[in-house]
Design an enzyme around this catalytic site. Sequence first.
Site, PDB file in Angstrom:
ATOM      1  CG  HIS A 171      -4.146   0.626   4.323  1.00 45.68           C
ATOM      2  ND1 HIS A 171      -3.417   1.129   3.232  1.00 45.68           N
ATOM      3  CD2 HIS A 171      -3.335   0.533   5.245  1.00 45.68           C
ATOM      4  CE1 HIS A 171      -2.243   1.353   3.479  1.00 45.68           C
ATOM      5  NE2 HIS A 171      -2.072   0.987   5.075  1.00 45.68           N
ATOM      6  CG  ASN A 183       2.363   1.478   3.015  1.00 44.55           C
ATOM      7  OD1 ASN A 183       0.983   0.955   2.669  1.00 44.55           O
ATOM      8  ND2 ASN A 183       2.699   1.750   4.285  1.00 44.55           N
TER       9      ASN A 183
HETATM   10  C1  HEM Z   1      -4.245  -2.981   6.283  1.00 41.15           C
HETATM   11  C2  HEM Z   1      -2.651  -3.986  10.559  1.00 41.15           C
HETATM   12  C3  HEM Z   1       1.907  -2.136   9.228  1.00 41.15           C
HETATM   13  C4  HEM Z   1       0.268  -2.041   4.539  1.00 41.15           C
HETATM   14  C5  HEM Z   1      -4.127  -3.409   7.383  1.00 41.15           C
HETATM   15  C6  HEM Z   1      -5.524  -3.990   8.392  1.00 41.15           C
HETATM   16  C7  HEM Z   1      -5.056  -4.262   9.581  1.00 41.15           C
HETATM   17  C8  HEM Z   1      -3.450  -3.912   9.520  1.00 41.15           C
HETATM   18  C9  HEM Z   1      -5.657  -4.797  10.469  1.00 41.15           C
HETATM   19  C10 HEM Z   1      -6.864  -4.148   7.696  1.00 41.15           C
HETATM   20  C11 HEM Z   1      -6.698  -5.385   7.126  1.00 41.15           C
HETATM   21  C12 HEM Z   1      -8.086  -5.867   6.418  1.00 41.15           C
HETATM   22  O1  HEM Z   1      -8.973  -5.817   7.028  1.00 41.15           O
HETATM   23  O2  HEM Z   1      -8.002  -6.240   5.377  1.00 41.15           O
HETATM   24  C13 HEM Z   1      -1.302  -3.520  10.851  1.00 41.15           C
HETATM   25  C14 HEM Z   1      -0.436  -3.472  11.656  1.00 41.15           C
HETATM   26  C15 HEM Z   1       0.798  -2.939  11.378  1.00 41.15           C
HETATM   27  C16 HEM Z   1       0.684  -2.450  10.087  1.00 41.15           C
HETATM   28  C17 HEM Z   1      -0.776  -4.230  13.331  1.00 41.15           C
HETATM   29  C18 HEM Z   1       1.930  -2.801  12.241  1.00 41.15           C
HETATM   30  C19 HEM Z   1       2.573  -3.781  13.352  1.00 41.15           C
HETATM   31  C20 HEM Z   1       1.685  -1.944   8.052  1.00 41.15           C
HETATM   32  C21 HEM Z   1       2.682  -1.741   7.232  1.00 41.15           C
HETATM   33  C22 HEM Z   1       2.589  -1.518   5.825  1.00 41.15           C
HETATM   34  C23 HEM Z   1       1.007  -2.065   5.890  1.00 41.15           C
HETATM   35  C24 HEM Z   1       4.331  -1.463   7.594  1.00 41.15           C
HETATM   36  C25 HEM Z   1       3.159  -1.364   4.639  1.00 41.15           C
HETATM   37  C26 HEM Z   1       4.394  -1.690   4.543  1.00 41.15           C
HETATM   38  C27 HEM Z   1      -1.074  -2.187   4.781  1.00 41.15           C
HETATM   39  C28 HEM Z   1      -1.773  -2.273   3.670  1.00 41.15           C
HETATM   40  C29 HEM Z   1      -3.188  -2.443   3.931  1.00 41.15           C
HETATM   41  C30 HEM Z   1      -3.187  -2.561   5.424  1.00 41.15           C
HETATM   42  C31 HEM Z   1      -1.417  -1.838   2.137  1.00 41.15           C
HETATM   43  C32 HEM Z   1      -4.361  -2.597   3.136  1.00 41.15           C
HETATM   44  C33 HEM Z   1      -4.603  -4.083   2.564  1.00 41.15           C
HETATM   45  C34 HEM Z   1      -5.657  -4.087   1.749  1.00 41.15           C
HETATM   46  O3  HEM Z   1      -5.623  -3.449   0.562  1.00 41.15           O
HETATM   47  O4  HEM Z   1      -6.622  -4.615   1.799  1.00 41.15           O
HETATM   48  N1  HEM Z   1      -3.161  -3.467   8.313  1.00 41.15           N
HETATM   49  N2  HEM Z   1      -0.489  -2.882   9.724  1.00 41.15           N
HETATM   50  N3  HEM Z   1       0.594  -1.999   7.109  1.00 41.15           N
HETATM   51  N4  HEM Z   1      -1.920  -2.619   5.848  1.00 41.15           N
HETATM   52 FE1  HEM Z   1      -1.262  -2.725   7.784  1.00 41.15          FE
END
Ligand code: HEM
Length: 490
Positions: free
Chosen positions: A56, A129
């Site tokens: 992302h 999402n």
């Molecule tokens: C960003 C982990 C599943 C949506 C991130 C980040 C991590 C992460 C580490 C970076 C955060 C940052 O540095 O700001 C995970 C893990 C998941 C997972 C371990 C599963 C176990 C999901 C799911 C969704 C999602 C299921 C949506 C329903 C997002 C979004 C961002 C993001 C939208 C970007 C947030 C932003 O705009 O800063 N995720 N994620 N993720 N994740 Fe996940």
Amino acid sequence: MTDQRPITTTDAGAPVASDEHSLTVGAGGPNLLQDTYLLEKLAHFVRERVPDRVYHVKGGGAFGYFEVTQDVTPWTKAAFLNKVGKRTPVLARLSTVAGEEGYADTDRDVRGFAVKFYTEEGNYDMVGNNTPVFFVRDPMKFPDFIHSQERMPDSGLRSNNAQWDFWTLSPESAHQVTVLMSDRGTPRTWRHMNGYSSDTYMWQNAAGERFWVKYHFKTEQGIQNMTDAEAKAMRAEDLDFHRRDLRDSILRREHPAWRVEMQIMPVADAAGYRFNPFDITKVWPHRDYPTIPIGRMVLNRNPENFFAEIVQAAFDVANMVPGIGPSPDRMVLGRMFAYGDSNRYRTGPNYAQLPVNRPLNEAHNYNKDGPMRYHHNGNQAVYAPNSYGGPAGDPRRFADPSWTVEGAEIMRAAYEAHPEDDDFIQPGRLYRDVMTPADRDHLVTNIAAHLGTDVERFIQERAVRDYWAKVDPDLGARVAEQIGLAAMSR
Ligand code: HEM
Ligand code: NDP
């Protein structure tokens, strides 16, 4: 004009002589170590980047507000939702998933839809999402999934082969991949897509009753997508098309808005439901749990500084407020660790003190020190319990949201089976009952374009036999035909 400009200073505020010439011995001589302004300038310059989000990475965002439009107090005691008409400031960050900072906004991908609500009881982050489901249902598989989408270690190139290998060996991905390969995988702009929590959360009302909930943000601009060809053409025209569109629309005072709607399941329904309601690869059908409109989100202010307010924005699934909690959805529980950890890594342990991240109310606790600490509570006691008036929790008013787990042994296993826990039923319904004939045609050609390029034959065969034909026999046959697997086509 010149006279009104501020004098350049060092970071410590001392005035400097020049931003054009370094200090040298004579006009042709060497630079001097005592030119500490130059040293400071270069040293700061080489530290301009922070580590990217692990995925992302490419995104954009804007500020705005959320307004409650319906009484939701029967379901949650969340203070920011307790009155019709109440407004809460928000920050939304929209993003692509797989590409790096310079990547094309319009490439086929899921889009992130992260909303930070600055509420009076602390920040609430809804990190979702633009699709209602996800690729995997257990956090253990998440890093492997992301690795399959990223650049390969040997070539430095992304690999369709790796993507289809992982997907076809992970049949729970079929629903999400169907959406991704449809035209919803190439939204026209961020304004023209919905947002979903995808995950299930808990709401709890003032009487202590609990509900399982899913969030839906329905675009008021209407869903609009690009065809595969339009998205690819835009890659050549404007890599930043979505980031630019959001910014420009707000500059034009066309403020994008979303209706916020909830699906709400009484806790007692979950155990007997025909599929596991906590499985993020499934939607809750609307006929079982119709969406209930509760509010409206409007984005009306661009960031003043992209780095400070968007790159450094720290969304965290663990940021919840009283009345909102997690659920037995394993992905939520895994995510509650990963985001704070990522933010501490990217911006340091005091990231929550940055203006874009800090809550409207004052944070009080016993965390102390660490790099870049800014906020402090004077000489407040730094340990608990203490006799000196330091903050104290209140287990009566702010008990952790919880649920009951009976007589279960600790193990590593799939979710307990429900009668319809089938990976192919819902994508099959999407293909047959929801998509128009044109949607289906595009799905087939989009899959064929991707699966037909640089994917080994045995993986293509598996994708037809064990994946698309199980979603729908007609879909399997059409994909087989288009990628030249004639023998599998009917
Ligand atoms: C960003 C982990 C599943 C949506 C991130 C980040 C991590 C992460 C580490 C970076 C955060 C940052 O540095 O700001 C995970 C893990 C998941 C997972 C371990 C599963 C176990 C999901 C799911 C969704 C999602 C299921 C949506 C329903 C997002 C979004 C961002 C993001 C939208 C970007 C947030 C932003 O705009 O800063 N995720 N994620 N993720 N994740 Fe996940
Ligand atoms: P419904 O007929 O009640 O709902 C279908 C929903 O699908 C629509 O309300 C719309 O939701 C969404 N949709 C419409 N066109 C498309 C498209 N071309 N691609 C993807 N989604 C589309 O049936 P069910 O609730 O029983 O769901 C049937 C299937 O619809 C599911 O298996 C799922 O794939 C898909 N779907 C269901 C959602 C849900 O929460 N129940 C949400 C989104 C998709 P929206 O306005 O949210 O886009």
